[in-house]
Write an enzyme that holds these catalytic residues in place. Structure first.
Site, short mmCIF file in Angstrom:
data_model
loop_
_atom_site.label_atom_id
_atom_site.label_comp_id
_atom_site.label_asym_id
_atom_site.label_seq_id
_atom_site.Cartn_x
_atom_site.Cartn_y
_atom_site.Cartn_z
N LYS A 227 -107.41 57.13 18.24
CA LYS A 227 -107.26 56.49 16.93
C LYS A 227 -105.96 55.71 16.88
CE LYS A 227 -103.86 59.33 15.26
NZ LYS A 227 -102.47 58.90 14.95
N GLY B 141 -99.31 59.33 20.11
CA GLY B 141 -99.65 58.97 18.75
C GLY B 141 -101.05 58.44 18.58
N LEU B 142 -101.92 58.73 19.56
CA LEU B 142 -103.30 58.23 19.54
C LEU B 142 -104.32 59.32 19.23
CD1 LEU B 142 -103.14 55.82 22.63
CD2 LEU B 142 -102.92 55.24 20.21
N GLY B 143 -103.86 60.54 18.97
CA GLY B 143 -104.75 61.60 18.53
C GLY B 143 -105.68 62.16 19.58
N GLY B 144 -105.32 62.05 20.85
CA GLY B 144 -106.22 62.50 21.91
C GLY B 144 -106.63 63.95 21.80
N GLY B 145 -105.67 64.85 21.63
CA GLY B 145 -105.99 66.27 21.55
C GLY B 145 -106.84 66.59 20.34
N SER B 146 -106.57 65.94 19.21
CA SER B 146 -107.35 66.16 17.99
C SER B 146 -108.77 65.65 18.14
CB SER B 146 -106.66 65.47 16.80
OG SER B 146 -105.39 66.00 16.58
N SER B 147 -108.92 64.48 18.79
CA SER B 147 -110.25 63.92 19.02
C SER B 147 -111.03 64.81 19.98
CB SER B 147 -110.12 62.51 19.58
OG SER B 147 -111.39 61.89 19.68
N ASP C 21 -104.52 66.04 12.36
CA ASP C 21 -105.32 64.86 12.68
C ASP C 21 -106.79 65.18 12.92
OD1 ASP C 21 -103.16 63.20 12.42
OD2 ASP C 21 -102.89 62.82 14.57
#
Length: 289
Positions: free
Chosen positions: A12, A99-105, A137
């Protein structure tokens, strides 16, 4: 019951991120637009006879208690069926800590796979309960479509998600500076700035979608993290200036950093920018999805 499922977890971008002063519960409120882009991690889930969730990632070392195991354990709490043990092979395409939300995605993608595996459909409140135990996130990614794509106005600490129609005409160049700032450090630096009376002027929350619909060269978004993080890590500021020098329509840092992005008027201009930046920066072309 399927024994192996594969899927993608999209990154994201924050088109603007206003951080509000710290709350009594220890969290900070935010006001932002989140949108997914076509940069992704790949997950392969395999059923195992062992109980629990076991994650392997050859690209990086993960802590034993990570967003995937948290999401798995929270999923087990909200469903009325027995959840089998799973092994998850994670192939990273999203830089960690950028800051791209990889773990949350990844966590939301795992939940979608577990729904399919167990033949269940979770309610929005169930998804929010899982997100609350996994990460702020994660709320956004839980409310993306079945492919994990979406766009939304996000507020609260991340738990208030209002889906909006996402733009598909935005071409971005992402730069990945060789610096890493933890979320904890980023918020501490923002708190210092607040204590010193430094507050950025930002569009009001109910104006964010209106700004988003404008041509990017007319965007007035801010990211509260950008000035404090770029002051400590000068490479972030240099990355933003490098994008501006190539006449991007808008340049900013995503989330709490350190990924920087520039929005270009066309794919051709974005591709040209990547070619010009490649000798000096780790960068990649992306498009909103």
């Amino acid at each position: 019951m399927e024994h192996e499922i594969s899927g993608w977890a999209y990154a994201k971008i924050n088109f603007g991120l206003r951080v509000l002063p710290g709350r009594a519960d220890g969290f900070h409120g935010i006001e932002s637009i989140f949108q997914t882009v076509d940069l992704f991690d790949e997950l392969t889930l395999t059923v195992t006879a062992e109980e629990g969730c076991f994650v392997h990632c050859s690209d990086m070392e993960l802590p034993e208690n990570n967003t995937l195991t948290k999401a798995y354990n929270a999923f087990c709490k909200v469903v009325d069926c027995e959840v089998p043990g799973v092994k998850v092979e994670l192939k990273k395409g999203i830089p960690s800590g950028g800051g791209l939300g990889g773990g949350s995605s990844d966590a939301a993608a795992l939940v979608r796979m577990l729904e399919k595996l167990c033949n269940v459909r979770l309610s929005d409140s169930d998804l929010d309960n899982i997100a609350a135990e996994t990460g702020s996130d994660v709320f956004f990614f839980m409310h993306c479509d079945e492919q994990g794509r979406g766009c939304a106005l996000v507020s609260g600490r991340g738990e208030v998600v209002k889906k909006i129609h996402g733009r598909e005409d935005l071409f971005l160049v992402l730069i990945f500076p060789k610096v890493s700032s933890s979320t904890k450090e980023a918020y501490a630096l923002v708190d210092e700035a607040f204590a010193g009376g430094k507050v950025l002027v930002s569009p009001e929350f109910d104006e964010l979608e209106l700004v988003y619909r404008k041509p990017p060269e007319n965007w007035t978004f801010i990211n509260t993290f950008t000035p404090v993080i770029s002051k400590k890590y000068e490479e972030i500021g240099r990355a933003i200036e490098a994008l501006k020098a190539l006449n991007c329509n808008y340049a900013q840092m995503s989330g709490s950093g350190s990924t920087v992005f520039g929005v270009f008027a066309s794919r051709q201009l974005a591709e040209s920018a990547v070619e010009k930046l490649a000798d000096s920066w780790n960068c990649k072309l992306a498009r909103t999805v």
